[in-house]
Design a protein around this motif. Structure first.
Motif, PDB file in Angstrom:
ATOM      1  N   LEU A   1       0.808  -1.215   0.000  1.00 47.57           N
ATOM      2  CA  LEU A   1       0.000   0.000   0.000  1.00 47.57           C
ATOM      3  C   LEU A   1       0.842   1.267   0.000  1.00 47.57           C
ATOM      4  O   LEU A   1       0.387   2.315  -0.434  1.00 47.57           O
ATOM      5  CB  LEU A   1      -0.939   0.000   1.210  1.00 47.57           C
ATOM      6  N   TRP A   2       2.059   1.193   0.496  1.00 42.78           N
ATOM      7  CA  TRP A   2       2.912   2.368   0.545  1.00 42.78           C
ATOM      8  C   TRP A   2       3.523   2.670  -0.821  1.00 42.78           C
ATOM      9  O   TRP A   2       3.701   3.813  -1.195  1.00 42.78           O
ATOM     10  CB  TRP A   2       4.024   2.189   1.561  1.00 42.78           C
ATOM     11  N   GLU A   3       3.875   1.602  -1.554  1.00 39.82           N
ATOM     12  CA  GLU A   3       4.526   1.784  -2.844  1.00 39.82           C
ATOM     13  C   GLU A   3       3.578   1.604  -4.024  1.00 39.82           C
ATOM     14  O   GLU A   3       4.004   1.692  -5.174  1.00 39.82           O
ATOM     15  CB  GLU A   3       5.714   0.834  -2.959  1.00 39.82           C
ATOM     16  N   HIS A   4       2.311   1.311  -3.738  1.00 38.42           N
ATOM     17  CA  HIS A   4       1.285   1.163  -4.775  1.00 38.42           C
ATOM     18  C   HIS A   4       1.677   0.130  -5.829  1.00 38.42           C
ATOM     19  O   HIS A   4       1.593   0.386  -7.026  1.00 38.42           O
ATOM     20  CB  HIS A   4       0.991   2.503  -5.448  1.00 38.42           C
ATOM     21  N   ARG A   5       2.116  -1.033  -5.377  1.00 41.04           N
ATOM     22  CA  ARG A   5       2.522  -2.069  -6.328  1.00 41.04           C
ATOM     23  C   ARG A   5       2.220  -3.452  -5.789  1.00 41.04           C
ATOM     24  O   ARG A   5       2.116  -3.666  -4.577  1.00 41.04           O
ATOM     25  CB  ARG A   5       4.007  -1.944  -6.655  1.00 41.04           C
ATOM     26  N   SER A   6       2.110  -4.383  -6.702  1.00 40.41           N
ATOM     27  CA  SER A   6       1.889  -5.781  -6.332  1.00 40.41           C
ATOM     28  C   SER A   6       3.218  -6.387  -5.894  1.00 40.41           C
ATOM     29  O   SER A   6       4.255  -6.151  -6.513  1.00 40.41           O
ATOM     30  CB  SER A   6       1.350  -6.541  -7.544  1.00 40.41           C
ATOM     31  N   VAL A   7       3.191  -7.154  -4.824  1.00 42.06           N
ATOM     32  CA  VAL A   7       4.391  -7.859  -4.393  1.00 42.06           C
ATOM     33  C   VAL A   7       4.233  -9.365  -4.591  1.00 42.06           C
ATOM     34  O   VAL A   7       5.170 -10.119  -4.384  1.00 42.06           O
ATOM     35  CB  VAL A   7       4.766  -7.543  -2.921  1.00 42.06           C
ATOM     36  N   SER A   8       3.037  -9.776  -5.002  1.00 39.04           N
ATOM     37  CA  SER A   8       2.776 -11.194  -5.233  1.00 39.04           C
ATOM     38  C   SER A   8       1.510 -11.322  -6.062  1.00 39.04           C
ATOM     39  O   SER A   8       0.529 -10.608  -5.846  1.00 39.04           O
ATOM     40  CB  SER A   8       2.580 -11.916  -3.903  1.00 39.04           C
ATOM     41  N   VAL A   9       1.542 -12.225  -7.024  1.00 37.87           N
ATOM     42  CA  VAL A   9       0.329 -12.532  -7.794  1.00 37.87           C
ATOM     43  C   VAL A   9       0.206 -14.013  -7.996  1.00 37.87           C
ATOM     44  O   VAL A   9       1.147 -14.738  -7.884  1.00 37.87           O
ATOM     45  CB  VAL A   9       0.301 -11.813  -9.171  1.00 37.87           C
TER      46      VAL A   9
END
Length: 84
Positions: A76-84
């Motif tokens: 949520l801080w970097e606005h990116r997916s860390v896992s899919v």
């Protein structure tokens, strides 16, 4: 009991959100206090990430959210997916 838990996963609906789908100031304060005890708050929800975006500021300091019923983990801080 302080310091026992390292990660606390919290649901949105019926747990973090009020009946009008907002995060109360008391809930926001409680999330901030978790970090004082060394615990990491994580959001766990069936919602899509785009539904969390308007609430992101109120959900701080929760950094991660398990979204879409576990299909994706978002930072949520970097606005990116860390896992899919």
């Amino acid at each position: 009991m302080a310091g026992t838990y390292r990660l606390i996963a919290l649901d949105m609906d019926g747990t973090l959100l009020t009946t009008d789908k907002r995060v109360s100031s008391a809930t926001s304060a409680a999330l901030r206090r978790l970090s004082d005890f060394g615990a990491c708050a994580t959001i766990a929800t069936g919602r899509a990430y785009r539904e969390l975006e308007p609430l992101r500021h109120d959900l701080a300091p929760a950094r991660y959210a398990v979204c879409a019923n576990g299909a994706v983990v978002m930072d949520l801080w970097e606005h990116r997916s860390v896992s899919v």
